[in-house]
Design a protein around this motif. Structure first.
Motif, short mmCIF file in Angstrom:
data_model
loop_
_atom_site.label_atom_id
_atom_site.label_comp_id
_atom_site.label_asym_id
_atom_site.label_seq_id
_atom_site.Cartn_x
_atom_site.Cartn_y
_atom_site.Cartn_z
N THR A 18 61.83 82.00 33.50
CA THR A 18 60.63 81.60 34.23
C THR A 18 60.70 80.10 34.44
N LYS A 19 60.68 79.67 35.68
CA LYS A 19 60.78 78.25 36.02
C LYS A 19 59.41 77.62 36.19
N HIS A 20 58.48 78.39 36.79
CA HIS A 20 57.21 77.80 37.18
C HIS A 20 56.17 78.90 37.36
N ILE A 21 54.96 78.61 36.96
CA ILE A 21 53.82 79.45 37.31
C ILE A 21 52.80 78.52 37.96
N GLY A 22 52.47 78.80 39.21
CA GLY A 22 51.58 77.94 39.97
C GLY A 22 50.13 78.17 39.61
N GLU A 23 49.29 78.17 40.61
CA GLU A 23 47.86 78.28 40.40
C GLU A 23 47.49 79.61 39.74
N ILE A 24 46.60 79.52 38.75
CA ILE A 24 46.09 80.70 38.06
C ILE A 24 44.57 80.67 38.20
N SER A 25 44.04 81.76 38.71
CA SER A 25 42.61 81.82 38.95
C SER A 25 42.03 83.03 38.23
N PHE A 26 41.10 82.78 37.31
CA PHE A 26 40.41 83.86 36.60
C PHE A 26 39.12 84.16 37.35
N GLU A 27 38.94 85.43 37.74
CA GLU A 27 37.82 85.80 38.60
C GLU A 27 36.73 86.61 37.89
N ALA A 28 37.14 87.54 37.02
CA ALA A 28 36.17 88.42 36.35
C ALA A 28 36.71 88.78 34.97
N PRO A 29 35.83 89.06 34.04
CA PRO A 29 36.30 89.42 32.70
C PRO A 29 36.77 90.87 32.64
N ALA A 30 37.59 91.13 31.64
CA ALA A 30 37.95 92.50 31.27
C ALA A 30 37.49 92.68 29.84
N MET A 31 36.99 93.85 29.55
CA MET A 31 36.42 94.12 28.24
C MET A 31 37.26 95.15 27.50
N GLN A 32 37.01 95.26 26.20
CA GLN A 32 37.71 96.26 25.40
C GLN A 32 37.54 97.64 26.03
N THR B 270 39.15 91.87 40.86
CA THR B 270 40.23 90.99 40.44
C THR B 270 39.86 90.31 39.14
N ILE B 271 40.74 90.42 38.16
CA ILE B 271 40.56 89.74 36.88
C ILE B 271 41.23 88.38 36.93
N CYS B 272 42.44 88.36 37.45
CA CYS B 272 43.22 87.13 37.48
C CYS B 272 44.25 87.20 38.59
N LEU B 273 44.50 86.06 39.23
CA LEU B 273 45.55 85.95 40.22
C LEU B 273 46.46 84.80 39.80
N ALA B 274 47.74 85.10 39.67
CA ALA B 274 48.75 84.08 39.36
C ALA B 274 49.67 83.98 40.56
N ASP B 275 49.67 82.82 41.17
CA ASP B 275 50.44 82.63 42.40
C ASP B 275 51.65 81.75 42.14
N ASP B 276 52.67 81.93 42.95
CA ASP B 276 53.89 81.12 42.88
C ASP B 276 54.54 81.15 41.50
N ILE B 277 54.88 82.34 41.04
CA ILE B 277 55.63 82.49 39.80
C ILE B 277 57.11 82.48 40.20
N VAL B 278 57.83 81.48 39.73
CA VAL B 278 59.21 81.29 40.13
C VAL B 278 60.14 81.65 38.98
N PHE B 279 61.09 82.52 39.27
CA PHE B 279 62.15 82.87 38.33
C PHE B 279 63.48 82.40 38.90
N VAL B 280 64.38 82.00 38.02
CA VAL B 280 65.70 81.53 38.42
C VAL B 280 66.75 82.35 37.69
N LYS B 281 67.73 82.83 38.44
CA LYS B 281 68.86 83.52 37.82
C LYS B 281 69.76 82.48 37.17
N VAL B 282 70.18 82.76 35.93
CA VAL B 282 71.04 81.82 35.22
C VAL B 282 72.30 82.52 34.73
#
Length: 136
Positions: free
Chosen positions: A48-62, A94-106
């Protein structure tokens, strides 16, 4: 966006306010996105190289069931960028949105970036072919 997996929110996943702990969601997102990319690139030599903007929108419960939607946004020479949407299975909120998650092959020995040989167009076709083989 394809929703590929689900998790049940358990007591050990909760914060002090009895809702899903943000750190747990981020752990799940990184794991789910990595699995998605491993399947896309057909290799597990990724970081995992990078995780961009993370937006929490609503809760999740047990007891809530959350599902993870993943989509490929961009494909580079050694990298792939995806988006992950976490939503409540029942309410579709929507509980959460994670945008621009970058993975790099090594390279497994040197841990240096190496080309993965895939294109966005090829990955789209790969997904179409995979869906055709499913018994739905």
């Amino acid at each position: 966006m394809r929703f590929l997996s689900r998790r049940l929110v358990m007591p050990s996943d909760l914060n002090y306010g009895y809702s899903l702990f943000g750190g747990r969601v981020l752990q799940w997102i990184d794991e789910e996105a990595a699995i998605y990319v491993i399947c896309q690139l057909e290799t597990n030599c990724l970081v995992t190289k990078h995780i961009g903007e993370i937006s929490f929108e609503a809760p999740a419960m047990q007891g809530d069931i959350v599902e993870f939607g993943l989509e490929t946004k961009q494909v580079g020479n050694t990298s792939i960028t995806v988006t992950c949407l976490v939503r409540n299975k029942v309410t579709k909120k929507t509980i959460c949105l994670a945008d621009d998650i970058v993975f790099v092959k090594v390279d497994p020995e040197t841990r240096q970036p190496v080309p993965h040989g895939k294109t966005l167009e090829a990955l789209k076709q790969q997904t179409i072919d995979e869906v055709k083989t499913l018994n739905l």
